[in-house]
Scaffold this motif. Structure first.
Motif, mmCIF file in Angstrom:
data_model
loop_
_atom_site.group_PDB
_atom_site.id
_atom_site.type_symbol
_atom_site.label_atom_id
_atom_site.label_comp_id
_atom_site.label_asym_id
_atom_site.label_seq_id
_atom_site.Cartn_x
_atom_site.Cartn_y
_atom_site.Cartn_z
ATOM 1 N N MET A 1 50.555 115.486 22.658
ATOM 2 C CA MET A 1 51.497 114.461 22.310
ATOM 3 C C MET A 1 52.933 114.884 22.639
ATOM 4 O O MET A 1 53.760 114.059 22.970
ATOM 5 N N LYS A 2 53.208 116.177 22.569
ATOM 6 C CA LYS A 2 54.562 116.662 22.834
ATOM 7 C C LYS A 2 55.031 116.254 24.231
ATOM 8 O O LYS A 2 56.167 115.809 24.403
ATOM 9 N N ALA A 3 54.154 116.373 25.215
ATOM 10 C CA ALA A 3 54.532 116.009 26.589
ATOM 11 C C ALA A 3 54.848 114.515 26.685
ATOM 12 O O ALA A 3 55.820 114.121 27.334
ATOM 13 N N ALA A 4 54.048 113.681 26.037
ATOM 14 C CA ALA A 4 54.286 112.234 26.058
ATOM 15 C C ALA A 4 55.617 111.917 25.370
ATOM 16 O O ALA A 4 56.393 111.083 25.852
ATOM 17 N N TRP A 5 55.897 112.594 24.255
ATOM 18 C CA TRP A 5 57.141 112.364 23.516
ATOM 19 C C TRP A 5 58.351 112.759 24.359
ATOM 20 O O TRP A 5 59.346 112.046 24.415
ATOM 21 N N GLU A 6 58.260 113.899 25.020
ATOM 22 C CA GLU A 6 59.363 114.357 25.863
ATOM 23 C C GLU A 6 59.590 113.412 27.042
ATOM 24 O O GLU A 6 60.726 113.123 27.404
ATOM 25 N N GLU A 7 58.509 112.927 27.639
ATOM 26 C CA GLU A 7 58.653 111.983 28.756
ATOM 27 C C GLU A 7 59.254 110.664 28.272
ATOM 28 O O GLU A 7 60.082 110.066 28.954
ATOM 29 N N LEU A 8 58.858 110.213 27.091
ATOM 30 C CA LEU A 8 59.448 109.008 26.511
ATOM 31 C C LEU A 8 60.956 109.206 26.328
ATOM 32 O O LEU A 8 61.754 108.326 26.663
ATOM 33 N N GLY A 9 61.338 110.369 25.833
ATOM 34 C CA GLY A 9 62.752 110.680 25.664
ATOM 35 C C GLY A 9 63.503 110.657 26.980
ATOM 36 O O GLY A 9 64.618 110.134 27.066
ATOM 37 N N THR A 10 62.886 111.180 28.019
ATOM 38 C CA THR A 10 63.505 111.177 29.349
ATOM 39 C C THR A 10 63.683 109.750 29.848
ATOM 40 O O THR A 10 64.725 109.409 30.407
ATOM 41 N N GLU A 11 62.681 108.908 29.641
ATOM 42 C CA GLU A 11 62.754 107.521 30.107
ATOM 43 C C GLU A 11 63.841 106.725 29.395
ATOM 44 O O GLU A 11 64.411 105.807 29.964
ATOM 45 N N TYR A 12 64.128 107.073 28.151
ATOM 46 C CA TYR A 12 65.108 106.319 27.373
ATOM 47 C C TYR A 12 66.442 107.055 27.201
ATOM 48 O O TYR A 12 67.302 106.589 26.469
ATOM 49 N N GLU A 13 66.647 108.163 27.920
ATOM 50 C CA GLU A 13 67.860 108.943 27.690
ATOM 51 C C GLU A 13 69.145 108.199 28.050
ATOM 52 O O GLU A 13 70.201 108.493 27.491
ATOM 53 N N SER A 14 69.078 107.210 28.933
ATOM 54 C CA SER A 14 70.292 106.456 29.254
ATOM 55 C C SER A 14 70.299 105.077 28.595
ATOM 56 O O SER A 14 71.130 104.238 28.903
ATOM 57 N N SER A 15 69.381 104.857 27.666
ATOM 58 C CA SER A 15 69.304 103.572 26.975
ATOM 59 C C SER A 15 70.500 103.383 26.050
ATOM 60 O O SER A 15 70.957 104.323 25.398
ATOM 61 N N SER A 16 70.979 102.165 26.001
ATOM 62 C CA SER A 16 72.082 101.860 25.091
ATOM 63 C C SER A 16 71.570 101.456 23.707
ATOM 64 O O SER A 16 72.354 101.300 22.780
ATOM 65 N N SER A 17 70.252 101.308 23.545
ATOM 66 C CA SER A 17 69.736 100.826 22.267
ATOM 67 C C SER A 17 68.646 101.703 21.643
ATOM 68 O O SER A 17 68.262 101.466 20.508
ATOM 69 N N VAL A 18 68.161 102.712 22.372
ATOM 70 C CA VAL A 18 67.071 103.549 21.861
ATOM 71 C C VAL A 18 67.459 105.022 21.988
ATOM 72 O O VAL A 18 67.943 105.455 23.029
ATOM 73 N N VAL A 19 67.255 105.764 20.908
ATOM 74 C CA VAL A 19 67.448 107.206 20.914
ATOM 75 C C VAL A 19 66.124 107.831 20.506
ATOM 76 O O VAL A 19 65.562 107.485 19.461
ATOM 77 N N THR B 1 57.932 101.119 21.898
ATOM 78 C CA THR B 1 59.385 101.242 22.028
ATOM 79 C C THR B 1 59.966 100.005 22.688
ATOM 80 O O THR B 1 60.959 99.441 22.211
ATOM 81 N N ALA B 2 59.353 99.570 23.773
ATOM 82 C CA ALA B 2 59.855 98.392 24.498
ATOM 83 C C ALA B 2 59.740 97.127 23.650
ATOM 84 O O ALA B 2 60.652 96.302 23.629
ATOM 85 N N ASP B 3 58.638 96.975 22.946
ATOM 86 C CA ASP B 3 58.395 95.745 22.179
ATOM 87 C C ASP B 3 59.134 95.696 20.838
ATOM 88 O O ASP B 3 59.505 94.625 20.371
ATOM 89 N N THR B 4 59.340 96.853 20.217
ATOM 90 C CA THR B 4 59.860 96.880 18.855
ATOM 91 C C THR B 4 61.295 97.388 18.747
ATOM 92 O O THR B 4 62.071 96.869 17.946
ATOM 93 N N LEU B 5 61.645 98.378 19.536
ATOM 94 C CA LEU B 5 62.920 99.058 19.337
ATOM 95 C C LEU B 5 63.994 98.730 20.369
ATOM 96 O O LEU B 5 65.173 98.695 20.035
ATOM 97 N N GLU B 6 63.588 98.516 21.583
ATOM 98 C CA GLU B 6 64.564 98.326 22.657
ATOM 99 C C GLU B 6 65.235 96.961 22.582
ATOM 100 O O GLU B 6 64.567 95.945 22.432
#
Length: 134
Positions: free
Chosen positions: A1-19, A69-74
């Motif tokens: 799960m750690k790898a998936a979490w880190e990749e999710l973080g990378t995908e959203y690192e420039s997001s203005s609405s998700v941290v 993340t896309a459906d609920t948080l972004e």
């Protein structure tokens, strides 16, 4: 799960609405106790302005995490409502507001072609944002 979490973080690192972040509960015991974390790994999510995290009980794969993340948080940028847009997105939106449908279609085709190319991570993140705006 750690790898998936880190990749999710990378995908959203420039997001203005998700941290996307994490805490090591063996070190941050006070924080984890305050949030009711007793087992590991635990995923909590916070809606804007909330101080109490909600427990996430969905799938732990990258696809499941991305969908949630896309459906609920972004908060997505929309031409009809720019309140969820970053400054960069607003500038891009303004550029294409005055263009006709053919120019928009041409830009979408160009963006699709760029997906397979090699580019810096921040530019790669910007590709889908532009496509979503158009």
């Amino acid at each position: 799960m750690k790898a998936a979490w880190e990749e999710l973080g990378t995908e959203y690192e420039s997001s203005s609405s998700v941290v996307i972040g994490d805490a090591d509960c063996t070190v941050e015991q006070g924080l984890c106790s305050k949030q009711g974390v007793s087992g590991y790994p635990t995923i909590k999510y916070f809606m804007a302005g909330e101080k109490e995290g909600k427990s996430y009980s969905g799938g732990r794969s990258l696809d499941a995490l991305k969908a949630f993340t896309a459906d609920t948080l972004e908060i997505k940028c929309s031409p009809k409502d720019t309140s969820g847009c970053s400054e960069k997105e607003v500038k891009f939106l303004e550029t294409f507001k005055v263009k006709d449908g053919a120019a928009v279609k041409k830009e979408l085709t160009r963006l699709q072609g760029m997906k397979a190319g090699s580019m810096k991570p921040d530019l790669k993140q910007w590709l889908p944002q532009r496509g979503n705006i158009l």
